[in-house]
Design a protein around this motif. Structure first.
Motif, PDB file in Angstrom:
ATOM      1  N   LEU A  18       0.829  -1.205   0.000  1.00 42.02           N
ATOM      2  CA  LEU A  18       0.000   0.000   0.000  1.00 42.02           C
ATOM      3  C   LEU A  18       0.866   1.258   0.000  1.00 42.02           C
ATOM      4  O   LEU A  18       0.529   2.255  -0.623  1.00 42.02           O
ATOM      5  N   LYS A  21       1.961   1.852  -3.574  1.00 39.35           N
ATOM      6  CA  LYS A  21       0.840   2.347  -4.375  1.00 39.35           C
ATOM      7  C   LYS A  21       0.547   3.802  -4.043  1.00 39.35           C
ATOM      8  O   LYS A  21       0.383   4.638  -4.929  1.00 39.35           O
ATOM      9  N   ARG A  22       0.495   4.130  -2.772  1.00 34.07           N
ATOM     10  CA  ARG A  22       0.184   5.503  -2.369  1.00 34.07           C
ATOM     11  C   ARG A  22       1.279   6.477  -2.778  1.00 34.07           C
ATOM     12  O   ARG A  22       1.004   7.634  -3.080  1.00 34.07           O
ATOM     13  N   LYS A  26       0.316   9.554  -4.979  1.00 30.58           N
ATOM     14  CA  LYS A  26       0.554  10.881  -4.413  1.00 30.58           C
ATOM     15  C   LYS A  26       1.358  11.745  -5.376  1.00 30.58           C
ATOM     16  O   LYS A  26       1.037  12.924  -5.594  1.00 30.58           O
ATOM     17  N   SER A  41      -8.428  13.440  -6.035  1.00 29.74           N
ATOM     18  CA  SER A  41      -8.220  12.670  -4.823  1.00 29.74           C
ATOM     19  C   SER A  41      -8.519  11.198  -5.081  1.00 29.74           C
ATOM     20  O   SER A  41      -9.310  10.861  -5.963  1.00 29.74           O
ATOM     21  N   GLU A  42      -7.900  10.328  -4.290  1.00 28.90           N
ATOM     22  CA  GLU A  42      -8.262   8.907  -4.325  1.00 28.90           C
ATOM     23  C   GLU A  42      -9.588   8.779  -3.587  1.00 28.90           C
ATOM     24  O   GLU A  42      -9.705   9.194  -2.432  1.00 28.90           O
ATOM     25  N   ALA A  44     -11.752   5.783  -3.726  1.00 26.63           N
ATOM     26  CA  ALA A  44     -12.187   4.418  -3.403  1.00 26.63           C
ATOM     27  C   ALA A  44     -11.000   3.470  -3.552  1.00 26.63           C
ATOM     28  O   ALA A  44      -9.947   3.847  -4.058  1.00 26.63           O
ATOM     29  N   LYS A  45     -11.211   2.247  -3.094  1.00 21.79           N
ATOM     30  CA  LYS A  45     -10.205   1.178  -3.199  1.00 21.79           C
ATOM     31  C   LYS A  45      -8.911   1.529  -2.469  1.00 21.79           C
ATOM     32  O   LYS A  45      -7.815   1.201  -2.919  1.00 21.79           O
ATOM     33  N   HIS A  46      -9.045   2.153  -1.321  1.00 22.65           N
ATOM     34  CA  HIS A  46      -7.882   2.587  -0.542  1.00 22.65           C
ATOM     35  C   HIS A  46      -7.019   1.422  -0.073  1.00 22.65           C
ATOM     36  O   HIS A  46      -5.809   1.568   0.052  1.00 22.65           O
ATOM     37  N   ASP A  47      -7.629   0.289   0.210  1.00 19.53           N
ATOM     38  CA  ASP A  47      -6.891  -0.844   0.781  1.00 19.53           C
ATOM     39  C   ASP A  47      -6.548  -1.916  -0.236  1.00 19.53           C
ATOM     40  O   ASP A  47      -6.085  -2.987   0.126  1.00 19.53           O
ATOM     41  N   ALA A  52      -6.933   1.472  -7.927  1.00 21.00           N
ATOM     42  CA  ALA A  52      -7.193   2.788  -7.345  1.00 21.00           C
ATOM     43  C   ALA A  52      -8.323   3.447  -8.122  1.00 21.00           C
ATOM     44  O   ALA A  52      -8.500   3.203  -9.315  1.00 21.00           O
TER      45      ALA A  52
END
Length: 94
Positions: A18, A21-22, A26, A41-42, A44-47, A52
């Motif tokens: 994660l 990915k972040r 970002k 902004s992100e 959904a599908k944060h986890d 993404a």
């Protein structure tokens, strides 16, 4: 006043965590904000490690301008971010 909303579904195939990915998202989000002056902004599908969902919004009094700007953002993502795959996109106007 026209509000343009673009929802983008992305795949980050090389992401192993994660945090990775972040980091990719970002960097991409900051560059798009600075280059196109849109809100992004992100959303959904944060986890999810590989997927993404981004929301991109802009406001103007001209619908054609809004549509062109959002399409430029989509083209920019496809042309400049080989580490992500664009799976789906949708544009709405309010």
């Amino acid at each position: 006043m026209i509000v343009g909303l673009c929802r983008v579904e992305l795949r980050v195939p090389m992401s192993q965590s994660l945090k990775n990915k972040r980091g990719v998202l970002k960097s991409m989000i900051n560059r798009i904000k600075n280059r196109f002056n849109v809100s992004i902004s992100e959303v959904a599908k944060h986890d999810d490690l590989k997927l993404a969902s981004l929301g991109i919004v802009t406001v103007s009094c001209d619908r054609i301008y809004v549509e062109k700007l959002l399409n430029k953002v989509l083209d920019y993502i496809e042309a400049n971010y080989i580490e992500v795959q664009l799976l789906d996109e949708s544009i709405e106007f309010i």
